[in-house]
Design a protein around this motif. Structure first.
Motif, PDB file in Angstrom:
ATOM      1  N   LYS A 169      -2.857  -5.599  -3.448  1.00  0.00           N
ATOM      2  CA  LYS A 169      -2.798  -6.870  -4.164  1.00  0.00           C
ATOM      3  C   LYS A 169      -1.382  -7.277  -4.548  1.00  0.00           C
ATOM      4  N   GLN A 170      -0.552  -6.316  -4.913  1.00  0.00           N
ATOM      5  CA  GLN A 170       0.815  -6.632  -5.289  1.00  0.00           C
ATOM      6  C   GLN A 170       1.770  -5.635  -4.638  1.00  0.00           C
ATOM      7  N   PRO A 171       3.069  -6.007  -4.513  1.00  0.00           N
ATOM      8  CA  PRO A 171       4.024  -5.102  -3.872  1.00  0.00           C
ATOM      9  C   PRO A 171       4.088  -3.744  -4.564  1.00  0.00           C
ATOM     10  N   GLN A 172       4.075  -2.689  -3.752  1.00  0.00           N
ATOM     11  CA  GLN A 172       4.146  -1.323  -4.257  1.00  0.00           C
ATOM     12  C   GLN A 172       5.479  -0.662  -3.904  1.00  0.00           C
ATOM     13  N   HIS A 173       5.995  -0.973  -2.698  1.00  0.00           N
ATOM     14  CA  HIS A 173       7.234  -0.349  -2.206  1.00  0.00           C
ATOM     15  C   HIS A 173       8.064  -1.394  -1.469  1.00  0.00           C
ATOM     16  N   TYR A 174       9.396  -1.200  -1.518  1.00  0.00           N
ATOM     17  CA  TYR A 174      10.333  -2.114  -0.872  1.00  0.00           C
ATOM     18  C   TYR A 174      11.241  -1.331   0.068  1.00  0.00           C
ATOM     19  N   ALA A 175      11.656  -2.004   1.137  1.00  0.00           N
ATOM     20  CA  ALA A 175      12.606  -1.410   2.070  1.00  0.00           C
ATOM     21  C   ALA A 175      13.418  -2.524   2.704  1.00  0.00           C
ATOM     22  N   VAL A 176      14.507  -2.118   3.339  1.00  0.00           N
ATOM     23  CA  VAL A 176      15.346  -3.047   4.088  1.00  0.00           C
ATOM     24  C   VAL A 176      15.331  -2.601   5.539  1.00  0.00           C
ATOM     25  N   LYS A 177      15.067  -3.532   6.436  1.00  0.00           N
ATOM     26  CA  LYS A 177      15.081  -3.248   7.871  1.00  0.00           C
ATOM     27  C   LYS A 177      16.358  -3.854   8.446  1.00  0.00           C
ATOM     28  N   VAL A 178      17.192  -3.008   9.055  1.00  0.00           N
ATOM     29  CA  VAL A 178      18.432  -3.487   9.666  1.00  0.00           C
ATOM     30  C   VAL A 178      18.436  -3.147  11.148  1.00  0.00           C
ATOM     31  N   ALA A 217       0.840  -1.204   0.000  1.00  0.00           N
ATOM     32  CA  ALA A 217       0.000   0.000   0.000  1.00  0.00           C
ATOM     33  C   ALA A 217       0.873   1.252   0.000  1.00  0.00           C
ATOM     34  N   GLU A 218       1.062   1.853   1.171  1.00  0.00           N
ATOM     35  CA  GLU A 218       1.708   3.159   1.266  1.00  0.00           C
ATOM     36  C   GLU A 218       3.234   3.057   1.288  1.00  0.00           C
ATOM     37  N   PRO A 219       3.918   4.138   0.899  1.00  0.00           N
ATOM     38  CA  PRO A 219       5.378   4.158   0.975  1.00  0.00           C
ATOM     39  C   PRO A 219       5.843   4.218   2.431  1.00  0.00           C
ATOM     40  N   PHE A 220       7.115   4.002   2.630  1.00  0.00           N
ATOM     41  CA  PHE A 220       7.682   4.004   3.976  1.00  0.00           C
ATOM     42  C   PHE A 220       8.005   5.437   4.383  1.00  0.00           C
ATOM     43  N   GLU A 221       7.151   5.987   5.237  1.00  0.00           N
ATOM     44  CA  GLU A 221       7.327   7.351   5.735  1.00  0.00           C
ATOM     45  C   GLU A 221       7.288   7.307   7.253  1.00  0.00           C
ATOM     46  N   ALA A 222       7.539   8.442   7.879  1.00  0.00           N
ATOM     47  CA  ALA A 222       7.611   8.505   9.338  1.00  0.00           C
ATOM     48  C   ALA A 222       6.305   8.085   9.998  1.00  0.00           C
ATOM     49  N   GLU A 223       5.161   8.372   9.364  1.00  0.00           N
ATOM     50  CA  GLU A 223       3.867   8.041   9.971  1.00  0.00           C
ATOM     51  C   GLU A 223       3.412   6.624   9.665  1.00  0.00           C
ATOM     52  N   THR A 224       4.130   5.896   8.831  1.00  0.00           N
ATOM     53  CA  THR A 224       3.705   4.565   8.428  1.00  0.00           C
ATOM     54  C   THR A 224       3.724   3.602   9.602  1.00  0.00           C
ATOM     55  N   VAL A 278       4.120  -2.188  12.468  1.00  0.00           N
ATOM     56  CA  VAL A 278       3.728  -3.362  13.241  1.00  0.00           C
ATOM     57  C   VAL A 278       2.208  -3.486  13.202  1.00  0.00           C
ATOM     58  N   GLY A 279       1.731  -4.676  12.850  1.00  0.00           N
ATOM     59  CA  GLY A 279       0.296  -4.911  12.815  1.00  0.00           C
ATOM     60  C   GLY A 279      -0.383  -4.409  11.560  1.00  0.00           C
ATOM     61  N   ASN A 280       0.360  -3.968  10.585  1.00  0.00           N
ATOM     62  CA  ASN A 280      -0.202  -3.493   9.321  1.00  0.00           C
ATOM     63  C   ASN A 280      -0.345  -4.683   8.372  1.00  0.00           C
ATOM     64  N   PRO A 281      -1.559  -5.012   7.921  1.00  0.00           N
ATOM     65  CA  PRO A 281      -1.745  -6.180   7.045  1.00  0.00           C
ATOM     66  C   PRO A 281      -1.141  -6.000   5.647  1.00  0.00           C
ATOM     67  N   ASN A 282      -0.823  -4.776   5.266  1.00  0.00           N
ATOM     68  CA  ASN A 282      -0.242  -4.530   3.943  1.00  0.00           C
ATOM     69  C   ASN A 282       1.283  -4.569   3.936  1.00  0.00           C
ATOM     70  N   ILE A 299       5.395  -1.752 -11.852  1.00  0.00           N
ATOM     71  CA  ILE A 299       4.465  -1.939 -10.740  1.00  0.00           C
ATOM     72  C   ILE A 299       3.142  -1.258 -11.089  1.00  0.00           C
ATOM     73  N   ASP A 300       2.067  -1.988 -10.934  1.00  0.00           N
ATOM     74  CA  ASP A 300       0.731  -1.452 -11.182  1.00  0.00           C
ATOM     75  C   ASP A 300       0.305  -0.674  -9.940  1.00  0.00           C
ATOM     76  N   ARG A 301       0.348   0.648  -9.996  1.00  0.00           N
ATOM     77  CA  ARG A 301       0.035   1.493  -8.838  1.00  0.00           C
ATOM     78  C   ARG A 301      -1.451   1.465  -8.480  1.00  0.00           C
ATOM     79  N   LYS A 302      -2.282   0.903  -9.357  1.00  0.00           N
ATOM     80  CA  LYS A 302      -3.710   0.791  -9.057  1.00  0.00           C
ATOM     81  C   LYS A 302      -4.035  -0.501  -8.307  1.00  0.00           C
ATOM     82  N   ALA A 303      -3.078  -1.411  -8.215  1.00  0.00           N
ATOM     83  CA  ALA A 303      -3.294  -2.701  -7.543  1.00  0.00           C
ATOM     84  C   ALA A 303      -2.892  -2.620  -6.076  1.00  0.00           C
TER      85      ALA A 303
END
Length: 154
Positions: free
Chosen positions: A116-125, A78-85, A88-92, A109-113
């Motif tokens: 349903k499909q991955p929209q944004h990627y990040a790495v958690k370290v 769904a949404e991009p990785f921002e400070a308010e995102t 934890v507990g987010n189903p998307n 990437i289909d931004r209308k999906a």
């Protein structure tokens, strides 16, 4: 006949070398932003994007040139990785091992999906002091490295 074959082979080698030089000077993986998901300064979320034409396969992540305590690929449907995102507990938002999921090119990437499909990627370290993050990955079966120097948060 030998001259034509030699010219053809030499031309293929020159074009192949130019393609490899182009790829190495314009790597497909870019870092968009990074954030601390909590007040804990030992965890960072680094948003990454594939600007290439094919999938990227992550190989290894290093923090300050050492293997971190924990490193995961975070996928948002769904949404991009921002400070308010809410992470934890987010189903998307799902967490994966580094080599478990390939990073899809952003231009396909289909931004209308959404959902349903991955929209944004990040790495958690997770590491004690995070100053530099190095991401090693493969693109078109060739190894690449993305290194990012992070600023200290206040």
């Amino acid at each position: 006949m030998k001259k034509v074959l030699f010219v053809l082979l030499f031309s293929v080698l020159v074009v192949g070398a130019a393609f490899i030089i182009f790829l190495k000077s314009n790597p497909p993986l870019v870092m968009n932003s990074y954030m601390n998901p909590t007040d804990d300064s030992t965890i960072r979320i680094v948003e990454i994007e594939n600007k290439g034409l094919r999938e990227i396969e992550l190989q290894q992540i290093l923090v300050n040139d050492k293997v971190p305590e924990n490193a995961e690929l975070v996928v948002s449907r769904a949404e991009p990785f921002e400070a308010e995102t809410k992470l934890v507990g987010n189903p998307n938002i799902t967490y994966h091992k580094l080599r478990q999921v390939d990073i899809f090119p952003s231009q396909y990437i289909d931004r209308k999906a959404i959902g349903k499909q991955p929209q944004h990627y990040a790495v958690k370290v997770e590491a004690p002091t995070i100053k530099k993050i190095t991401i090693k990955y493969n693109y078109l079966k060739m190894p690449f490295t993305l290194t990012a120097e992070l600023q200290a948060t206040k």
